[in-house]
Enzyme design. Structure first.
Site, PDB file in Angstrom:
ATOM      1  N   SER A 185      40.521  25.109  56.699  1.00 13.39           N
ATOM      2  CA  SER A 185      40.134  26.402  56.143  1.00 13.39           C
ATOM      3  C   SER A 185      41.349  27.299  56.017  1.00 13.39           C
ATOM      4  O   SER A 185      41.990  27.630  57.017  1.00 13.39           O
ATOM      5  CB  SER A 185      39.087  27.074  57.035  1.00 13.39           C
ATOM      6  OG  SER A 185      38.916  28.438  56.674  1.00 13.39           O
ATOM      7  N   GLN A 187      41.229  30.395  55.350  1.00  9.77           N
ATOM      8  CA  GLN A 187      40.930  31.671  55.991  1.00  9.77           C
ATOM      9  C   GLN A 187      41.224  31.621  57.490  1.00  9.77           C
ATOM     10  O   GLN A 187      41.800  32.551  58.046  1.00  9.77           O
ATOM     11  CB  GLN A 187      39.471  32.050  55.743  1.00  9.77           C
ATOM     12  CG  GLN A 187      39.181  32.415  54.294  1.00  9.77           C
ATOM     13  CD  GLN A 187      37.755  32.882  54.100  1.00  9.77           C
ATOM     14  OE1 GLN A 187      36.947  32.902  55.020  1.00  9.77           O
ATOM     15  NE2 GLN A 187      37.427  33.264  52.874  1.00  9.77           N
ATOM     16  N   ASP A 335      35.441  25.947  46.503  1.00  8.85           N
ATOM     17  CA  ASP A 335      34.829  27.012  45.714  1.00  8.85           C
ATOM     18  C   ASP A 335      34.351  26.537  44.350  1.00  8.85           C
ATOM     19  O   ASP A 335      33.542  27.218  43.701  1.00  8.85           O
ATOM     20  CB  ASP A 335      35.820  28.163  45.519  1.00  8.85           C
ATOM     21  CG  ASP A 335      36.039  28.953  46.795  1.00  8.85           C
ATOM     22  OD1 ASP A 335      35.147  28.943  47.659  1.00  8.85           O
ATOM     23  OD2 ASP A 335      37.104  29.575  46.930  1.00  8.85           O
ATOM     24  N   ARG A 366      25.118  27.453  49.141  1.00 11.40           N
ATOM     25  CA  ARG A 366      25.354  26.954  47.787  1.00 11.40           C
ATOM     26  C   ARG A 366      24.806  25.547  47.564  1.00 11.40           C
ATOM     27  O   ARG A 366      24.515  25.172  46.428  1.00 11.40           O
ATOM     28  CB  ARG A 366      26.856  27.020  47.468  1.00 11.40           C
ATOM     29  CG  ARG A 366      27.330  28.444  47.250  1.00 11.40           C
ATOM     30  CD  ARG A 366      28.817  28.557  46.999  1.00 11.40           C
ATOM     31  NE  ARG A 366      29.182  29.937  46.684  1.00 11.40           N
ATOM     32  CZ  ARG A 366      30.417  30.413  46.685  1.00 11.40           C
ATOM     33  NH1 ARG A 366      31.431  29.612  47.006  1.00 11.40           N
ATOM     34  NH2 ARG A 366      30.654  31.676  46.375  1.00 11.40           N
ATOM     35  N   ARG A 408      29.589  32.771  42.124  1.00  9.21           N
ATOM     36  CA  ARG A 408      29.851  31.445  41.571  1.00  9.21           C
ATOM     37  C   ARG A 408      28.559  30.753  41.108  1.00  9.21           C
ATOM     38  O   ARG A 408      28.591  29.962  40.170  1.00  9.21           O
ATOM     39  CB  ARG A 408      30.612  30.598  42.592  1.00  9.21           C
ATOM     40  CG  ARG A 408      31.939  31.241  42.997  1.00  9.21           C
ATOM     41  CD  ARG A 408      32.925  30.263  43.569  1.00  9.21           C
ATOM     42  NE  ARG A 408      34.047  30.980  44.178  1.00  9.21           N
ATOM     43  CZ  ARG A 408      35.074  31.495  43.516  1.00  9.21           C
ATOM     44  NH1 ARG A 408      35.137  31.378  42.201  1.00  9.21           N
ATOM     45  NH2 ARG A 408      36.049  32.125  44.159  1.00  9.21           N
TER      46      ARG A 408
END
Length: 448
Positions: A185, A187, A335, A366, A408
């Protein structure tokens, strides 16, 4: 083909995108320039705020998420001019000089803002900070960054033992660690590296696979001392850095370009050129996945802009085939999986996406949302714990679908609707403004 094939209506302060696909079909033609890269925009604002001197940013993404970052750092003393794509000027306040804000810092819908900022806040001794976000962000896991920061000596409190925002942070003198992240990750890695800026000694992050490296590139450009071991997917930062303001040019976001690459590939008779796209090798998983599927994509005018590789991407419609998307490729395209699911709907065979459980804790779940909404349109999508199984080749039928306020998802469903027979209405389409404010106007402009 009339431009009215795509219309945007606002009712009860929510946008509905209506795509009417004529019986004769449509094609996509033209050149598109996508907004600035969201990941790079965030990092330029943050590093500019904590560096000494002036930082200028050209090509900044003018979306809601970067606005949240700018607002938070203004509240802590940085002078940041009005955001615009042409030129943003930042007068930095210097490393370790973030001021204690007079109110709660609001990260909006931006997980990048909140998670990266935590590393800086935790390392400011004697100062107290409180951070929150919108309802979506308050439901997303923060323990992945809170845990390593606590190992460094941070004091952080929040809901569910510090795993959910709102969070309260009492700045401390942190200690260096070697953190073995259980997930790849950017982040998590960036949060720890930013905390390490203020720590005496060396702080190291090791990942199971290579995640995007925008933080490493930009930290070096601003003057931080880093070393990278590609054999072990490790990066080490030396503390007590001196950061100096820099000019930053933000390339186009490949995550935004992905929607046009898939659109150009699946809509018959289409040819698009997406200009000035960042092709950082830690972000080009979307290109590799589409290449495996047989997409006709060419790189043109390759160059380096402010340390980031850039190219124009030309895509032509082509017959796609199924493939497997998994393993070390996932961090490079996490993403882009919603729009890759759309490509898989129009590919022959069964596409399997796995090792992507991270998708369940994004702006929406998602995996669940893409499965449910594409199935509403007639696709054959099976939800798996860590991904999707998509059998392509079934014609889509226009119907009512919903973005679940996920940018998205909204844009992915719009691309799917281009090949759906009849009329598709996408609820809460305004979510696209989080990362791509002009997406629907750009779409209308290339329909023929």
């Amino acid at each position: 083909m009339p431009a009215a094939v795509v219309t945007l209506k606002n009712t009860e302060n929510q946008d509905r995108l209506i795509i009417q696909n004529p019986a004769s079909g449509l094609s996509l033609q033209g050149r598109i320039r996508v907004p600035g890269d969201k990941s790079i925009s965030h990092r330029a604002l943050m590093l500019g705020a904590i560096a000494q001197g002036e930082t200028t940013i050209q090509g900044l993404l003018l979306g809601e998420d970067p606005r949240s970052t700018a607002s938070c750092f203004r509240a802590m003393g940085a002078e940041i001019s009005e955001l615009n794509p042409e030129m943003v000027r930042i007068q930095g306040i210097g490393l370790g000089c973030l001021q204690e804000p007079t109110s709660v810092l609001d990260a909006g819908n931006s997980g990048t803002t909140l998670r990266l900022m935590l590393g800086l806040l935790a390392s400011h001794p004697g100062r107290f900070f409180a951070v929150t976000g919108d309802s979506s962000l308050r439901s997303r896991p923060m323990s992945r960054v809170v845990k390593p920061l606590q190992e460094m000596g941070a004091q952080i409190w929040g809901r569910q033992d510090g795993s959910l925002a709102p969070l309260a942070i009492q700045g401390q003198q942190l200690r260096p660690i070697h953190y073995h992240s259980p997930i790849a990750s950017a982040q998590v890695k960036s949060c720890i590296l930013l905390a390490g800026l203020m720590v005496e000694g060396q702080t190291t992050v090791t990942e199971p696979a290579l995640s995007r490296d925008h933080s490493e590139r930009m930290l070096r450009a601003f003057g931080a001392e880093l070393s990278i071991d590609p054999q072990t997917n490790s990066v080490t930062i030396t503390g007590s850095a001196k950061l100096q303001g820099q000019p930053v040019i933000v390339p186009g976001d490949i995550s935004s370009a992905a929607f046009w690459l898939v659109a150009g590939a699946i809509v018959p008779g289409s040819e698009l050129c997406v200009e000035n796209v960042g092709i950082n090798p830690t972000r080009t998983g979307i290109l590799e996945a589409l290449e495996r599927m047989g997409a006709d994509i060419q790189m043109e005018n390759q160059r380096v802009v402010a340390g980031e590789p850039v190219a124009d991407l030309r895509v032509r419609s082509s017959a796609l085939k199924a493939c497997e998307i998994a393993g070390e490729l996932i961090p490079q395209l996490i993403d882009e999986i919603p729009i890759l699911a759309v490509a898989a709907v129009f590919a022959q065979g069964t596409t399997v996406i796995r090792d992507a459980a991270e998708l369940r804790v994004k702006e929406s779940d998602r995996i669940a949302v893409m499965a449910s909404q594409l199935n509403r349109m007639g696709a054959k999508v099976t939800e798996r714990p860590d991904g999707l199984e998509i059998t392509g080749g079934t014609p889509l039928i226009g119907t009512d679908v919903d973005s679940h306020t996920d940018h998205r998802i909204a844009m992915s469903l719009a691309i799917a609707a281009l090949n759906a027979e009849g009329t598709t209405t996408i609820g809460r389409a305004e979510a696209a403004a989080i990362s791509y404010p002009d997406f629907f106007q750009s779409l209308i402009g290339i329909i023929r």
